[in-house]
Design a protein around this motif. Structure first.
Motif, short mmCIF file in Angstrom:
data_model
loop_
_atom_site.label_atom_id
_atom_site.label_comp_id
_atom_site.label_asym_id
_atom_site.label_seq_id
_atom_site.Cartn_x
_atom_site.Cartn_y
_atom_site.Cartn_z
N VAL A 55 0.83 -1.21 0.00
CA VAL A 55 0.00 0.00 0.00
C VAL A 55 0.86 1.26 0.00
O VAL A 55 0.60 2.20 -0.76
N SER A 56 1.90 1.30 0.81
CA SER A 56 2.72 2.51 0.86
C SER A 56 3.44 2.75 -0.47
O SER A 56 3.52 3.88 -0.94
N LYS A 57 3.93 1.70 -1.09
CA LYS A 57 4.60 1.85 -2.39
C LYS A 57 3.60 2.22 -3.48
O LYS A 57 3.84 3.13 -4.28
N PHE A 58 2.46 1.52 -3.52
CA PHE A 58 1.45 1.78 -4.55
C PHE A 58 0.94 3.22 -4.47
O PHE A 58 0.86 3.92 -5.48
N LEU A 59 0.61 3.68 -3.27
CA LEU A 59 0.10 5.04 -3.13
C LEU A 59 1.16 6.09 -3.47
O LEU A 59 0.85 7.10 -4.11
N THR A 60 2.38 5.84 -3.05
CA THR A 60 3.46 6.79 -3.38
C THR A 60 3.61 6.91 -4.89
O THR A 60 3.65 8.02 -5.44
N ASP A 61 3.69 5.78 -5.58
CA ASP A 61 3.85 5.80 -7.04
C ASP A 61 2.64 6.42 -7.73
O ASP A 61 2.79 7.22 -8.65
N THR A 62 1.45 6.09 -7.26
CA THR A 62 0.22 6.60 -7.88
C THR A 62 0.11 8.12 -7.71
O THR A 62 -0.17 8.84 -8.68
N ILE A 63 0.32 8.60 -6.52
CA ILE A 63 0.22 10.04 -6.27
C ILE A 63 1.33 10.80 -7.01
O ILE A 63 1.09 11.87 -7.57
N PHE A 64 2.53 10.24 -7.01
CA PHE A 64 3.65 10.92 -7.67
C PHE A 64 3.39 11.08 -9.18
O PHE A 64 3.68 12.11 -9.76
#
Length: 65
Positions: A55-64
């Motif tokens: 979740v932390s990686k997915f959200l970071t990549d998605t928001i970025f």
């Protein structure tokens, strides 16, 4: 330019019980932005460290993006 320090540390009770650190964090930076996500894994769930990491990686990549 951004300077970032991040870590997740296994707590004493997790060490004593042989449970992995269930928290995760990811960050990405660009020329004019920094995105950082911190995820607190659910201590009662056996594999929450996997979910927290995802979740932390997915959200970071998605928001970025």
């Amino acid at each position: 330019m951004w300077k970032v320090i991040s870590t997740s540390v296994q707590g004493r009770s997790h060490i004593d019980q042989g449970i992995p650190c269930q928290d995760a964090n990811h960050w990405r930076s660009g020329d004019d932005c920094l995105v950082g996500i911190v995820s607190d894994g659910a201590g009662s769930a056996k594999s929450s460290h996997h979910s927290s990491e995802f979740v932390s990686k997915f959200l970071t990549d998605t928001i970025f993006e």
